[in-house]
Scaffold this active site. Structure first.
Site, PDB file in Angstrom:
ATOM      1  N   ASN A  95       0.891  -1.282   0.130  1.00  0.00           N
ATOM      2  CA  ASN A  95      -0.007  -0.070  -0.190  1.00  0.00           C
ATOM      3  C   ASN A  95       0.836   1.159   0.007  1.00  0.00           C
ATOM      4  O   ASN A  95       0.806   2.127   0.937  1.00  0.00           O
ATOM      5  CB  ASN A  95      -0.882  -0.030   1.153  1.00  0.00           C
ATOM      6  CG  ASN A  95      -0.048  -0.171   2.535  1.00  0.00           C
ATOM      7  OD1 ASN A  95       0.819  -0.787   2.591  1.00  0.00           O
ATOM      8  ND2 ASN A  95      -0.558   0.354   3.604  1.00  0.00           N
ATOM      9  N   ASP A 305       0.426  -5.871  12.383  1.00  0.00           N
ATOM     10  CA  ASP A 305      -0.331  -5.145  11.448  1.00  0.00           C
ATOM     11  C   ASP A 305       0.018  -3.841  11.568  1.00  0.00           C
ATOM     12  O   ASP A 305      -0.840  -2.673  11.531  1.00  0.00           O
ATOM     13  CB  ASP A 305      -1.811  -5.242  11.436  1.00  0.00           C
ATOM     14  CG  ASP A 305      -2.590  -4.986  10.336  1.00  0.00           C
ATOM     15  OD1 ASP A 305      -2.045  -4.993   9.223  1.00  0.00           O
ATOM     16  OD2 ASP A 305      -3.864  -4.596  10.617  1.00  0.00           O
ATOM     17  N   GLY A 324      -6.103   2.119  11.249  1.00  0.00           N
ATOM     18  CA  GLY A 324      -4.787   1.699  11.418  1.00  0.00           C
ATOM     19  C   GLY A 324      -4.055   2.148  12.619  1.00  0.00           C
ATOM     20  O   GLY A 324      -4.149   3.182  13.193  1.00  0.00           O
TER      21      GLY A 324
END
Length: 417
Positions: A95, A305, A324
């Site tokens: 990303n 993550d 996030g």
């Protein structure tokens, strides 16, 4: 390199020295000798309180931003953060801007990260620009160094695209990452659908959004064969579906994020967008089910993550903030509050076999790939604990148990002392 690690407790189920306190001599990037006591003239001696030693940790999902989002994090600085957090290898998500969907961008990441203690392992996008329509250059990216293929936090809506991808990668033993969240079921949801979302008046994301997608993806895997990894599962029913698929003999693996094992949606009462993640934080019953899934090996590995975000994307109204949290710095200390040490080490290293990497067992003659840490320290995660350029940590104010001393990989080392 010529180092002796003194009185280190080995935490490695694959090692004949597991749970023993020994000296470890490292020379020229390899484990030269393991014994009760070692003395070598001219060697640097490292002696630390409650020193534990395990195979180097591998994080299966890390975002750094570069190229394109260097204001969030750069590759070199991000890898330094990973090293100081105990990780010797990290799989870097696609990303960026542009999306990592071709061999040139894979090569760029590998080249930019060369020479760092922590090794960068690029994940290539599964589809062009991660738009879910046309497959990216999977084979070329594999040859350039990509370790897996997936569109970060994007489910493949077109079942045929995922079917073709699973069939295609079998020719070169590729791994498909299949994030699971049905957009039509998620709708405008921003948190877990349940008592907390109702109380706070926030739109909920039902567990069904994940479970429906996983069920479909597993049907496709059963039809095509191949290897599928489901990142960051977050519901009890998801685990049941994956258990059933494993019992059928399907090559499916999954991970869970650290924050799903430690935090719950009870953290949302102050509408702090640091706790907005994808998939969302669930309730306490689900957290306990995920912990059980780790212990019974339904969940194969644990990931941070890690997703750095600048203040412009995070310090907004909850509905508008980007999902996030950073997680590298807090991972070990947070996991130590909820899981046994041996399980933590296993789940932070198990990703290597999933992603087709060599193992990192602690044995004489093997390359040095080691994480150094202590379990003794009790502390609280604060802003001063953040090493990343971005500060969007969901763990601020959380209790921690254990600290990382550093890592050694081949002839490179990064220490926090």
């Amino acid at each position: 390199m010529n180092i002796i690690l003194k009185s280190a407790k080995i935490i490695d189920a694959t090692s004949s020295h597991n749970n023993q306190v020994v000296d470890v001599h490292l020379k020229d990037g390899k484990i030269e000798k393991i014994a009760t006591s070692i003395t070598v003239e001219g060697a640097e001696v490292v002696q630390l309180e409650d020193l534990c030693l395990s195979p180097g940790w591998f994080d299966t999902s890390v975002s750094f931003g570069e190229p394109g989002y260097e204001e969030r994090e750069t590759l070199v600085h991000g890898l330094e953060v990973a090293a100081r957090s105990g990780f010797t290898q990290v799989a870097i998500e696609s990303n960026n801007n542009p999306i990592t969907d071709n061999q040139s961008l894979v090569a760029f990441i590998k080249q930019k990260a060369a020479g760092q203690t922590t090794e960068a392992l690029p994940i290539g996008a599964l589809t062009m620009k991660s738009e879910g329509t046309d497959l990216a250059e999977l084979y070329d990216m594999k040859n350039a160094g990509a370790v897996a293929f997936g569109d970060y936090k994007k489910a493949i809506d077109n079942a045929n695209v995922l079917k073709i991808a699973l069939q295609y990668v079998q020719d070169f033993d590729g791994l498909v990452l299949a994030f699971a969240q049905d957009k039509s079921i998620k709708g405008k949801g921003v948190v877990h659908e349940g008592a907390t979302s109702t109380t706070l008046g926030l739109k909920g994301i039902p567990p069904l959004a994940e479970e429906l997608q996983i069920a479909r993806n597993l049907f496709l895997l059963e039809y095509t064969g191949g290897k599928m990894h489901i990142p960051t599962v977050s519901t009890a029913r998801s685990l049941e579906l994956i258990r059933e698929a494993k019992n059928k003999g399907l090559q499916v693996t999954c991970s869970v994020a650290v924050h799903q094992l430690v935090l719950t949606d009870a953290k949302l009462t102050e509408f702090d967008s640091r706790h907005k993640v994808s998939p969302p934080l669930r309730d306490e019953a689900t957290r306990q089910a995920l912990l059980a899934g780790v212990l019974d090996n339904t969940i194969d590995c644990i990931t941070t993550d890690h997703m750095p975000l600048d203040i412009e994307h995070k310090k907004l109204e909850f509905d508008l903030a980007t999902s996030g949290t950073i997680g590298l710095e807090s991972a070990f200390g947070a996991l130590n509050t909820v899981l046994p040490l041996e399980v933590i080490v296993d789940k932070l290293t198990a990703g290597r076999s999933i992603f087709g990497l060599p193992t990192a067992s602690i044995a004489e003659g093997n390359e040095a790939n080691l994480s150094l840490f202590t379990t003794a320290a009790s502390w609280t995660f604060t802003k001063d604990s953040i090493l990343s350029k971005s500060k969007n940590s969901a763990f601020l104010g959380e209790p921690m148990q254990g600290k990382v001393y550093g890592v050694i990989r081949q002839e490179k080392q990064t220490f926090n002392f």
